[in-house]
Design an enzyme around this catalytic site. Structure first.
Site, PDB file in Angstrom:
ATOM      1  N   GLU A  44       0.694  -1.203   0.009  1.00 52.83           N
ATOM      2  CA  GLU A  44      -0.044  -0.050   0.108  1.00 52.83           C
ATOM      3  C   GLU A  44       0.915   1.095   0.143  1.00 52.83           C
ATOM      4  OE1 GLU A  44      -3.071   0.006  -0.646  1.00 52.83           O
ATOM      5  OE2 GLU A  44      -3.685  -1.789  -0.435  1.00 52.83           O
ATOM      6  N   CYS A 201     -14.019   2.744 -13.997  1.00 45.20           N
ATOM      7  CA  CYS A 201     -14.413   3.995 -13.717  1.00 45.20           C
ATOM      8  C   CYS A 201     -13.451   4.866 -13.753  1.00 45.20           C
ATOM      9  CB  CYS A 201     -15.047   4.105 -12.209  1.00 45.20           C
ATOM     10  SG  CYS A 201     -15.963   5.371 -11.798  1.00 45.20           S
ATOM     11  N   CYS A 208     -18.925   2.525 -18.713  1.00 49.92           N
ATOM     12  CA  CYS A 208     -20.071   2.331 -17.722  1.00 49.92           C
ATOM     13  C   CYS A 208     -20.798   1.117 -18.415  1.00 49.92           C
ATOM     14  CB  CYS A 208     -20.865   3.527 -17.909  1.00 49.92           C
ATOM     15  SG  CYS A 208     -20.031   5.093 -17.391  1.00 49.92           S
ATOM     16  N   CYS A 211     -19.615  -1.840 -16.033  1.00 46.02           N
ATOM     17  CA  CYS A 211     -19.267  -1.183 -14.901  1.00 46.02           C
ATOM     18  C   CYS A 211     -20.702  -2.327 -13.946  1.00 46.02           C
ATOM     19  CB  CYS A 211     -19.700   0.084 -14.378  1.00 46.02           C
ATOM     20  SG  CYS A 211     -19.652   0.511 -12.785  1.00 46.02           S
ATOM     21  N   CYS A 217     -25.804   4.113 -10.157  1.00 44.72           N
ATOM     22  CA  CYS A 217     -24.892   5.565 -10.430  1.00 44.72           C
ATOM     23  C   CYS A 217     -25.752   6.730 -10.991  1.00 44.72           C
ATOM     24  CB  CYS A 217     -23.872   5.009 -11.646  1.00 44.72           C
ATOM     25  SG  CYS A 217     -22.645   6.357 -11.879  1.00 44.72           S
TER      26      CYS A 217
HETATM   27  N1  ADE Z   1      -4.596   0.608  -5.078  1.00 40.29           N
HETATM   28  C1  ADE Z   1      -3.717   0.740  -4.000  1.00 40.29           C
HETATM   29  N2  ADE Z   1      -4.128  -0.188  -3.322  1.00 40.29           N
HETATM   30  C2  ADE Z   1      -4.807  -1.132  -3.932  1.00 40.29           C
HETATM   31  C3  ADE Z   1      -5.193  -2.398  -3.550  1.00 40.29           C
HETATM   32  N3  ADE Z   1      -5.159  -3.122  -2.397  1.00 40.29           N
HETATM   33  N4  ADE Z   1      -6.229  -2.865  -4.672  1.00 40.29           N
HETATM   34  C4  ADE Z   1      -6.347  -2.325  -5.703  1.00 40.29           C
HETATM   35  N5  ADE Z   1      -5.762  -1.290  -5.992  1.00 40.29           N
HETATM   36  C5  ADE Z   1      -5.128  -0.597  -5.134  1.00 40.29           C
END
Ligand code: ADE
Length: 361
Positions: A44, A201, A208, A211, A217
């Site tokens: 992350e 998106c 769309c 989606c 939406c």
């Molecule tokens: N972007 C940042 N973290 C992510 C995750 N865990 N899954 C998908 N996109 C992301």
């Protein structure tokens, strides 16, 4: 048109639809193979400013070298930065390292599981804490990154207007995102929302028709965004200076001062004070973007016996570095790019290569 009043959402249906889509379409990413909070944390942090395709390789390399919080805590900062080289935004790596030391000292190397405790770690903000807590520990809390912001704004039909402050809109988005999170699969729901924003998106051409939650939406894709900040341009010059000692080529590098705010302590090609480089000395010209600035960089070839005449802001911190030492040094992205183009450094792995294929002017 979908409802913009949060009470009207058919949340169970929306959750079922997006999770079904995620189960069938999620990308096979290394950090999704287990629920190791440390692996999720590293992914992350890397994903905050770097594309998934690049992160895949770099995450693997990072975990091979530092497989646990404890091993990261024991590392020298320079080694962590060297492994981060080319990913940019080096403060992320420094904070990750600091937080690992904090966790090793205060939590016996085990990351806390709740988002509130995670937020107390250096460099862990609301986004990262929510991602780790929901994905690794099933805490019911929304992860709101730029992609999720866009998905929620489109779903609800909200947009930034001169009358709503950005902070107020952000609070509204977070409240709705938290209301929508699936209580049984919060981590998957969050990743599904991020994945939907990244692959369906899309900012300029939302898909769309494919989606899974289009029926909810309010906008079906129409969504006004605030214009991006314009990139600034700057011209700078650096020296490329190579010599041979004991049959080993060496390149002159300069360490940035420890007190500068951008990339402190990292190694780069010696900076030149005059950005004008005569054609006969011009080795290459490179564009390199750092945050909001496009740097147009002229690389000047300099012979060894001219080195002493090279003036530059950091000329006190120069060192001749053997090519086989380069990989272990925290190089700036620009130094890495130029040394690779000059065939002095091995090109990055296949995933990285696409990103670093910047314009040769
Ligand atoms: N972007 C940042 N973290 C992510 C995750 N865990 N899954 C998908 N996109 C992301």
């Amino acid at each position: 048109m979908g409802p913009s009043n949060p009470r009207d959402w058919n949340a169970p249906r929306l959750r079922a639809q997006i999770l079904k889509w995620y189960d069938a379409n999620q990308r096979d990413l290394p950090w999704r193979q287990n629920k190791d909070p440390y692996s999720i944390w590293v992914s992350e942090i890397m994903l905050q400013q770097t594309r998934v395709a690049v992160v895949i390789d770099r995450h693997r390399q990072f975990l091979e070298r530092f497989p646990t919080v404890a091993s990261l805590a024991r590392a020298a900062e320079q080694d962590v930065l060297a492994l981060w080289s080319g990913l940019g935004y080096y403060r992320r790596a420094r904070m990750l390292h600091k937080a690992a030391i904090f966790v090793a000292e205060n939590f016996k190397g085990e990351l806390p599981s709740g988002s509130a405790e995670l937020r107390k770690l250096p460099g862990v903000g609301a986004y990262t804490a929510a991602a780790i807590a929901s994905i690794a520990h099933n805490e019911r809390i929304a992860v709101v990154d730029g992609n999720v912001e866009r998905v929620v704004c489109r779903l609800a039909g909200w947009e930034a207007t001169p009358e709503t402050s950005a902070a107020a809109l952000r609070r509204q988005i977070e409240a709705l995102a938290n209301q929508l999170v699936d209580p049984r699969r919060p981590g998957d729901f969050n990743q599904a929302m991020m994945e939907l924003g990244a692959t369906v998106c899309l900012p300029r051409n939302p898909q769309c028709l494919v989606c899974p939650i289009a029926s909810h939406c309010a906008t079906r894709g129409e969504h006004k965004t605030t214009p991006r900040a314009r990139m600034l341009s700057r011209e700078i010059a650096h020296a490329l200076c190579v010599r041979t000692r004991r049959n080993q080529p060496e390149v002159l590098l300069e360490q940035r001062s420890a007190s500068v705010t951008v990339m402190p302590g990292m190694w780069e090609l010696p900076a030149l004070t005059n950005e004008v480089v005569p054609d006969e000395h011009l080795r290459m010209a490179v564009r390199h973007a750092i945050m909001q600035v496009n740097y147009y960089v002229r690389i000047r070839s300099v012979l060894e016996d001219e080195v002493l005449t090279l003036a530059g802001p950091d000329s006190g911190n120069r060192r001749w570095v053997r090519l086989d030492e380069l990989a272990a040094l925290p190089l700036t992205g620009l130094a890495r790019k130029v040394l690779t183009r000059a065939h002095l450094l091995k090109p990055p792995t296949s995933h990285d290569r696409r990103k670093t294929a910047a314009t040769l002017l």
